[in-house]
Scaffold this motif. Structure first.
Motif, PDB file in Angstrom:
ATOM      1  N   PHE A 117      -8.841   7.706  -6.075  1.00  0.00           N
ATOM      2  CA  PHE A 117      -7.622   6.900  -6.178  1.00  0.00           C
ATOM      3  C   PHE A 117      -7.988   5.433  -6.310  1.00  0.00           C
ATOM      4  O   PHE A 117      -8.973   4.971  -5.722  1.00  0.00           O
ATOM      5  N   THR A 118      -7.143   4.689  -7.034  1.00  0.00           N
ATOM      6  CA  THR A 118      -7.324   3.244  -7.164  1.00  0.00           C
ATOM      7  C   THR A 118      -5.987   2.550  -6.927  1.00  0.00           C
ATOM      8  O   THR A 118      -4.991   2.876  -7.596  1.00  0.00           O
ATOM      9  N   VAL A 119      -5.971   1.628  -5.996  1.00  0.00           N
ATOM     10  CA  VAL A 119      -4.767   0.849  -5.718  1.00  0.00           C
ATOM     11  C   VAL A 119      -4.917  -0.514  -6.381  1.00  0.00           C
ATOM     12  O   VAL A 119      -6.010  -1.096  -6.388  1.00  0.00           O
ATOM     13  N   LEU A 172      -0.659   2.992  -7.703  1.00  0.00           N
ATOM     14  CA  LEU A 172      -1.667   3.910  -7.192  1.00  0.00           C
ATOM     15  C   LEU A 172      -2.042   4.864  -8.315  1.00  0.00           C
ATOM     16  O   LEU A 172      -1.243   5.707  -8.720  1.00  0.00           O
ATOM     17  N   GLY A 185       0.797  -1.213   0.000  1.00  0.00           N
ATOM     18  CA  GLY A 185       0.000   0.000   0.000  1.00  0.00           C
ATOM     19  C   GLY A 185       0.823   1.251   0.000  1.00  0.00           C
ATOM     20  O   GLY A 185       2.038   1.225  -0.254  1.00  0.00           O
ATOM     21  N   VAL A 217      -3.071   5.988   2.861  1.00  0.00           N
ATOM     22  CA  VAL A 217      -3.795   6.369   1.653  1.00  0.00           C
ATOM     23  C   VAL A 217      -4.627   5.181   1.153  1.00  0.00           C
ATOM     24  O   VAL A 217      -5.836   5.299   0.966  1.00  0.00           O
ATOM     25  N   ALA A 218      -3.960   4.065   0.910  1.00  0.00           N
ATOM     26  CA  ALA A 218      -4.658   2.894   0.372  1.00  0.00           C
ATOM     27  C   ALA A 218      -3.837   1.646   0.611  1.00  0.00           C
ATOM     28  O   ALA A 218      -2.609   1.707   0.651  1.00  0.00           O
ATOM     29  N   THR A 222      -9.106  -4.284  -1.018  1.00  0.00           N
ATOM     30  CA  THR A 222      -8.584  -2.925  -0.946  1.00  0.00           C
ATOM     31  C   THR A 222      -9.217  -2.139   0.188  1.00  0.00           C
ATOM     32  O   THR A 222     -10.312  -2.444   0.658  1.00  0.00           O
ATOM     33  N   ASN A 223      -8.499  -1.096   0.584  1.00  0.00           N
ATOM     34  CA  ASN A 223      -8.985  -0.193   1.625  1.00  0.00           C
ATOM     35  C   ASN A 223      -8.451   1.199   1.307  1.00  0.00           C
ATOM     36  O   ASN A 223      -7.293   1.331   0.885  1.00  0.00           O
ATOM     37  N   TYR A 224      -9.293   2.227   1.495  1.00  0.00           N
ATOM     38  CA  TYR A 224      -8.913   3.586   1.144  1.00  0.00           C
ATOM     39  C   TYR A 224      -9.202   4.555   2.284  1.00  0.00           C
ATOM     40  O   TYR A 224     -10.154   4.385   3.038  1.00  0.00           O
ATOM     41  N   GLU A 275     -11.124   8.159  -1.412  1.00  0.00           N
ATOM     42  CA  GLU A 275     -12.114   7.195  -1.909  1.00  0.00           C
ATOM     43  C   GLU A 275     -12.815   7.754  -3.144  1.00  0.00           C
ATOM     44  O   GLU A 275     -13.255   8.908  -3.154  1.00  0.00           O
TER      45      GLU A 275
END
Length: 116
Positions: A66-68, A79, A34, A47-48, A56-58, A63
């Motif tokens: 962003f996309t991890v 990211l 992350g 962040v994520a 996943t967790n943000y 939220e």
């Protein structure tokens, strides 16, 4: 174990950036990868995160913007940052945490600057 982050830079508000972080060395496959960030004068914040299984967790502040993601064969975490805001300006640090040990490895940080 070494983590090499890349992809930071200067972007205008509303723009996008993609960070990458490649881990090398012997890392247990059951892990969490992350990103944290630290803005000047502020504490480092999560962040994520993404588990090796893809959960996943943000942070609430990112939220929906962003996309991890990750590539397990490449031991790389990404990211994707869209709709960037000036308050996203920070040094972004990647990490990997082995669940079994538990040991955490950190990348060197990459600067993201969002101009208004």
């Amino acid at each position: 174990v070494q983590l090499q982050a890349s992809g930071g830079g200067l972007v205008q508000a509303g723009g996008s950036l993609r960070l990458s972080c490649a881990a090398s060395g012997n890392i247990l496959s059951n892990n969490i990868m992350g990103w944290y960030r630290q803005a000047p004068g502020k504490k480092r914040e999560l962040v994520a995160t993404i588990t090796s299984g893809g959960t996943t967790n943000y942070a609430d502040s990112v939220e929906g913007r962003f996309t991890v993601s990750r590539s397990n064969p490449k031991n790389t975490v990404y990211l994707e940052m869209n709709s960037l805001k000036p308050e996203d300006t920070a040094v972004y640090y990647c990490y990997v945490r082995e669940r079994a040990t538990p040991t955490t490895y950190w990348g060197q940080g990459t600067q993201v600057t969002v101009s208004s």
